[in-house]
Design a protein around this motif. Structure first.
Motif, PDB file in Angstrom:
ATOM      1  N   LEU A  48       0.821  -1.207   0.000  1.00  0.00           N
ATOM      2  CA  LEU A  48       0.000   0.000   0.000  1.00  0.00           C
ATOM      3  C   LEU A  48       0.860   1.264   0.000  1.00  0.00           C
ATOM      4  O   LEU A  48       0.541   2.252  -0.678  1.00  0.00           O
ATOM      5  CB  LEU A  48      -0.936   0.001   1.204  1.00  0.00           C
ATOM      6  CG  LEU A  48      -2.118  -0.970   1.158  1.00  0.00           C
ATOM      7  CD1 LEU A  48      -2.766  -1.076   2.530  1.00  0.00           C
ATOM      8  CD2 LEU A  48      -3.151  -0.537   0.122  1.00  0.00           C
ATOM      9  N   ALA A  49       1.962   1.240   0.739  1.00  0.00           N
ATOM     10  CA  ALA A  49       2.858   2.402   0.770  1.00  0.00           C
ATOM     11  C   ALA A  49       3.476   2.636  -0.603  1.00  0.00           C
ATOM     12  O   ALA A  49       3.639   3.785  -1.045  1.00  0.00           O
ATOM     13  CB  ALA A  49       3.941   2.200   1.826  1.00  0.00           C
ATOM     14  N   TRP A  50       3.843   1.555  -1.301  1.00  0.00           N
ATOM     15  CA  TRP A  50       4.375   1.692  -2.661  1.00  0.00           C
ATOM     16  C   TRP A  50       3.332   2.299  -3.591  1.00  0.00           C
ATOM     17  O   TRP A  50       3.634   3.193  -4.398  1.00  0.00           O
ATOM     18  CB  TRP A  50       4.813   0.329  -3.177  1.00  0.00           C
ATOM     19  CG  TRP A  50       5.313   0.354  -4.590  1.00  0.00           C
ATOM     20  CD1 TRP A  50       6.562   0.680  -5.021  1.00  0.00           C
ATOM     21  CD2 TRP A  50       4.556   0.025  -5.767  1.00  0.00           C
ATOM     22  NE1 TRP A  50       6.636   0.578  -6.402  1.00  0.00           N
ATOM     23  CE2 TRP A  50       5.420   0.189  -6.882  1.00  0.00           C
ATOM     24  CE3 TRP A  50       3.237  -0.376  -5.988  1.00  0.00           C
ATOM     25  CZ2 TRP A  50       4.997  -0.046  -8.196  1.00  0.00           C
ATOM     26  CZ3 TRP A  50       2.821  -0.613  -7.294  1.00  0.00           C
ATOM     27  CH2 TRP A  50       3.698  -0.451  -8.375  1.00  0.00           C
ATOM     28  N   LEU A  51       2.087   1.839  -3.481  1.00  0.00           N
ATOM     29  CA  LEU A  51       1.023   2.402  -4.305  1.00  0.00           C
ATOM     30  C   LEU A  51       0.810   3.881  -3.995  1.00  0.00           C
ATOM     31  O   LEU A  51       0.579   4.694  -4.903  1.00  0.00           O
ATOM     32  CB  LEU A  51      -0.282   1.645  -4.072  1.00  0.00           C
ATOM     33  CG  LEU A  51      -0.501   0.369  -4.879  1.00  0.00           C
ATOM     34  CD1 LEU A  51      -1.772  -0.323  -4.429  1.00  0.00           C
ATOM     35  CD2 LEU A  51      -0.553   0.669  -6.368  1.00  0.00           C
ATOM     36  N   ALA A  52       0.882   4.246  -2.719  1.00  0.00           N
ATOM     37  CA  ALA A  52       0.710   5.656  -2.362  1.00  0.00           C
ATOM     38  C   ALA A  52       1.793   6.529  -2.979  1.00  0.00           C
ATOM     39  O   ALA A  52       1.523   7.674  -3.359  1.00  0.00           O
ATOM     40  CB  ALA A  52       0.700   5.804  -0.836  1.00  0.00           C
TER      41      ALA A  52
END
Length: 327
Positions: free
Chosen positions: A317-321
């Motif tokens: 999720l952090a990578w997507l953000a």
């Protein structure tokens, strides 16, 4: 001296990045690499990229000699759903390609070959095991055979490698990955990666996730986050010895897609509705849930997952953000 990584996909690119962290020189060998994904993971000016085909033994052998390769991590191959659609191409790439890797390594006197295998070799079992499965378990060779062409070729690749050890002295190891998933720009190749990608991207965007009915009903897989799959392969390549030869690399327990959706709901703080996009499943696998015993990998390779399921999803999720910010 260098380490050749065949396949510049999700796991192969991370293997190259981790080899750099270990002070090793990776060389990537791929027919059609995704440069945007590689550039995100690697300093491309430090990693030679050879555009080559596993079907061409002479090209592979030339790459080994030109870069003075001392070890190979063999990640390249077509995945289950691809092989289901094109079985003859799958055999040429996955089985003959693996034979070419082994033969080129023998001819070039490469010190070790690590073959990236799969937990699908276990999926022909008729009953749920009483606990996590060790690598050297008994199987009924007819009724519990690998259930797809892809899985059969993975087991055949292991047997070829072990035979090259017995017959020619090649130092061979296989790492059997659980269901691999992880961040990737565009559609990742593997079925588990695609299913988890659908869930994570939907959770990130705050919209429903579309899955196939068969995938949602599956009783569960033992997963591994892509950086940990790469960790297992790199450790097998660099370990002083690989006495057991075959190693499970996974979280060591099973999760359903509903379990993953529940974790994403906790991490995002909002519901994740799931819609059924059609019947069937992406991979076509069925059968009881199977967890893998990672005792050998932990003891002999020093493997330990850096990401449990929730930590992996949080990292995803952090990578997507960072890379796909929501409006």
């Amino acid at each position: 001296m260098a380490v050749l990584v065949t396949g510049a996909g999700l796991v192969g690119s991370l293997c190259a990045a981790q080899l750099l962290e270990h002070g090793e020189q990776p060389v990537l060998y791929d027919l059609a690499p995704s440069l945007p994904n590689l550039a995100e993971r690697l300093p491309l000016d430090r990693v030679p990229l050879v555009r080559g085909d596993l079907a061409d033994l002479s090209d592979l052998l030339a790459a080994l000699r030109a870069h003075r390769v001392r070890a190979i991590i063999h990640t390249a191959g077509l995945l289950t759903w691809m092989v289901n659609q094109r079985p003859a191409a799958g055999v040429r790439t996955n089985l003959v390609g693996t034979l070419h890797v082994l033969e080129a390594a023998r001819l070039a006197e490469v010190s070790r070959v690590v073959f990236c295998s799969s937990s699908t070799v276990y999926f022909g079992r008729r009953e749920a095991p009483p606990g996590p499965l060790p690598e050297d378990l008994p199987l009924h060779v007819v009724t519990e055979r690998p259930p797809t062409v892809y899985a059969a070729m993975k087991l055949a690749g292991e047997w070829l490698g072990l035979t090259y050890t017995d017959r020619y002295g090649l130092d061979f190891a296989a790492v059997r990955f659980g269901a691999v998933f992880g961040p990737w720009r565009g559609q990742p190749g593997g079925g588990p990666s695609q299913r988890v990608q659908a869930l994570v991207e939907a959770a990130h965007a705050g919209r429903p996730a579309a899955l196939l009915a068969g995938d949602l009903a599956h009783p569960g897989h033992d997963y591994v986050y892509a950086p940990d799959a790469a960790q297992g392969a790199v450790r097998a390549a660099l370990a002083p010895t690989v006495p057991s030869r075959v190693y499970n690399i996974s979280l060591g327990r099973t999760y359903t897609l509903r379990d993953i959706a529940d974790s994403l709901e906790r991490l995002t703080g909002r519901p994740l509705p799931i819609t059924i996009a059609g019947e069937g499943s992406l991979s076509g696998y069925s059968g009881p849930p199977i967890a893998l015993d990672t005792t050998r990998a932990r003891a002999e390779l020093g493997f330990a997952p850096a990401f449990d399921l929730e930590a992996a999803l949080r990292d995803y999720l952090a990578w997507l953000a960072r890379s796909h910010p929501t409006p």
